[in-house]
Design an enzyme around this catalytic site. Structure first.
Site, PDB file in Angstrom:
ATOM      1  CB  SER A 229     101.628-159.712  54.973  1.00 23.44           C
ATOM      2  OG  SER A 229     101.790-160.721  54.015  1.00 23.44           O
ATOM      3  CD  GLU A 355     109.139-161.284  56.404  1.00 23.51           C
ATOM      4  OE1 GLU A 355     108.130-161.967  56.178  1.00 23.51           O
ATOM      5  OE2 GLU A 355     109.112-160.215  57.049  1.00 23.51           O
ATOM      6  CG  HIS A 465     105.209-163.401  56.334  1.00 26.37           C
ATOM      7  ND1 HIS A 465     105.616-162.171  55.880  1.00 26.37           N
ATOM      8  CD2 HIS A 465     103.874-163.457  56.091  1.00 26.37           C
ATOM      9  CE1 HIS A 465     104.578-161.514  55.380  1.00 26.37           C
ATOM     10  NE2 HIS A 465     103.512-162.277  55.497  1.00 26.37           N
TER      11      HIS A 465
END
Length: 544
Positions: A229, A355, A465
């Site tokens: 991330s 995501e 995500h």
């Protein structure tokens, strides 16, 4: 209830049993300059936690470049994690009636550890195989945690799991992680910040490894940087800074859900800087940046916490994030990629399939086509050509069968626009930038791509995500094995694992992590080609 192991330990104590050989071992120590650093032992690994690597960024050192410690003269008790850097206050907008499975998944992704925070936070952690000597020269993995550049801590990830797994693979590594400044404390943005040359402090809080990792048995010439991330975006930005010259600081990179992002100049954050200045009473100061350095910590923290958070309505249009500052980032990241300002090193990059879902719960009040367009236009593309917006809305339609979670048909359409916005956000920040980066680097360096499609059946989130962390950062899945081998050999293959082909435009093959009976397969990076191509084009012209 006392656990079985706890009860067994109590029984041994009651019987006068002696401690195990592992318990009797003296704590491990390392000498840094004139100081002794004392860590802890746990099974086959030794941990040295909370070692300061820079002067505390407090008082007049707040909002300044890190003053790195270049010589240790005082012994260090490195037996526990230090506080993490000041965090943005967490505000998670969970809709009413969210199913328990999805709620649990979100909580597990975002809040695996509760951690204290403090401005005096610039510390580093080193985990190594037990009894490693300085002569070992083991490959080094440097982990950069995620959290949207607004939250996060090294204590969320047990590097001992990675080191243990490296021993199982007979590819021992040294694991390093460090705290870095986040939110306003690390990514203050304005003309004043640009003029002072103190932008992107959170990216510049990362040094030390080259000088000291050899004392722990690591090889400073075999360093791989790895992140997830915001950590993966950080890895990418380290690849493109300094004209692409790593100066020998690292030789490989691994990016889980993060690439050079479509952000613009640091002055784009002026409104949030001004908000802090106003909230802290610095408006009348002739030097507002210096005034912010002198503001009491609690007042500054409170002012920061009143700015939009990662899960606020504007979502991935983050308040605090890296921007082009003219120094660390000489231009917008994607422009630097186009200019060829990229480290010529092998890398791995990939994303989760869905995501955008995790970041789309704040927009559940957006239910019509007009509202969706207004949202995208206001926050994402306020300067875009209306014709480009028309085309994007055709390529990212309201049709839930084309939205995210992908490949779930009419399921998960919690509102008429949820899956559409989730698809757009995921592609704009994660999937699109990754594909753009890899296409730009075609033929210039070795690279491997992946897509994670596991946990697809989690309601509303799909393969969200961060859902690949168990397979990666916690050392419990194939991705961690590939990463360990990559750190050792600059090639993720070996050990009998499925062969992972290199990525190229001519053959854009992706290692794919699946649910079900076929956990690994090879797919092609050709999904949503037209939609993502147009989105990349528009975002290049309209960086955040």
């Amino acid at each position: 209830m006392v656990s079985y192991l706890g009860a067994f330990s109590l029984l041994l104590a009651a019987l006068g049993a002696t401690a195990s050989p592992l318990a009797e071992r003296a704590p491990p120590t390392v000498t840094l300059d004139g100081a002794t650093v004392t860590g802890t032992s746990s099974g086959n690994v030794e941990k040295f936690l909370g070692i300061p690597f820079a002067e505390p960024p407090v008082g007049n050192l707040r909002f300044r470049l890190p003053e790195r410690i270049t010589e240790y003269t005082t012994d260090v008790n490195a037996t526990a994690y230090s506080p993490t850097c000041p965090q943005q206050a967490v505000d998670l907008p969970l809709p009413d009636g969210l199913v328990d499975e999805t709620l649990d998944e979100i909580i597990d992704l975002i809040y695996p550890v509760l951690f204290p925070n403090d401005e005096d936070c610039l510390t580093i952690n080193v985990v190594r195989p037990a009894d490693t000597t300085p002569e070992a020269k083991l490959p080094v993995i440097v982990w950069i945690f995620g959290g949207g550049f607004e939250i996060g801590s090294t204590s969320m990830y047990d590097g001992g799991v990675i080191v243990e797994r490296s021993l199982d693979l007979d590819e021992p590594v040294v694991y390093v992680s460090m705290n870095y400044r986040v939110a306003a404390f690390g990514f203050l943005a304005s003309q004043e910040v640009k003029d002072a040359g103190v932008g992107n402090l959170g990216l510049q809080d990362r040094a030390w490894v080259q000088q000291y990792v050899s004392a722990f048995g690591g090889d400073p010439e075999k360093v791989t940087i790895w992140g997830e991330s915001a950590g993966a975006i950080s890895v990418a930005l380290h690849m493109i800074t300094n004209g692409g010259d790593t100066e020998g600081l690292f030789r490989g990179a691994v990016m889980n859900s993060g690439s050079p992002i479509p952000v613009g100049d640091i002055t784009n954050g002026q409104m949030y800087y001004d908000q802090l200045v106003d909230a802290t009473g610095c408006t009348g100061s002739s030097d507002t940046l210096q005034c912010l350095r002198e503001v009491p910590y609690d007042d500054l923290k409170s002012a920061q916490d009143n700015t939009p958070f990662l899960f606020s309505y504007q979502s991935l249009i983050l308040t605090w994030l890296p921007r082009a500052d003219g120094v660390f980032l000489a231009d917008s990241p994607q422009a630097l990629v186009q200019q060829g300002s990229v480290a010529n090193i092998p890398f791995i990059s990939g994303d989760c399939d869905d995501e955008g879902t995790l970041f789309s719960f704040s927009t559940l009040n957006v239910t019509t086509d007009d509202e969706a367009r207004e949202y995208i236009e206001q926050y994402w593309l306020p300067r875009a050509d209306p014709a480009d917006l028309d085309e994007l809305f055709e390529l990212y339609p309201q049709d839930p069968t084309q939205g995210s979670p992908f490949d779930t048909g009419y399921l998960n359409a919690i509102t008429p626009q949820f899956k559409r916005i989730a698809a757009f956000q995921g592609d704009a920040v994660f999937q699109g930038p990754r594909r753009f980066f890899m296409q730009q680097r075609d033929g210039k360096q070795d690279m491997w791509g992946f897509v994670n499609k596991r946990l697809k059946n989690v309601p509303l989130l799909g393969t969200a995500h961060g859902s690949d962390l168990l397979n990666a950062a916690y050392g419990l899945g194939e991705m961690s094995d590939y990463t360990i081998r990559f750190a050792a050999h600059l090639d993720p293959n070996g050990g009998g694992a499925m062969e992972w082909p290199k990525y190229s435009v001519a053959s854009p093959q992706m290692l794919t992590f699946n649910d079900g009976l076929v956990p690994l397969s090879i797919s092609e990076d050709t999904y949503r080609t037209e939609a993502m191509g147009k989105l990349i084009e528009v975002m290049l012209s309209n960086p955040i």
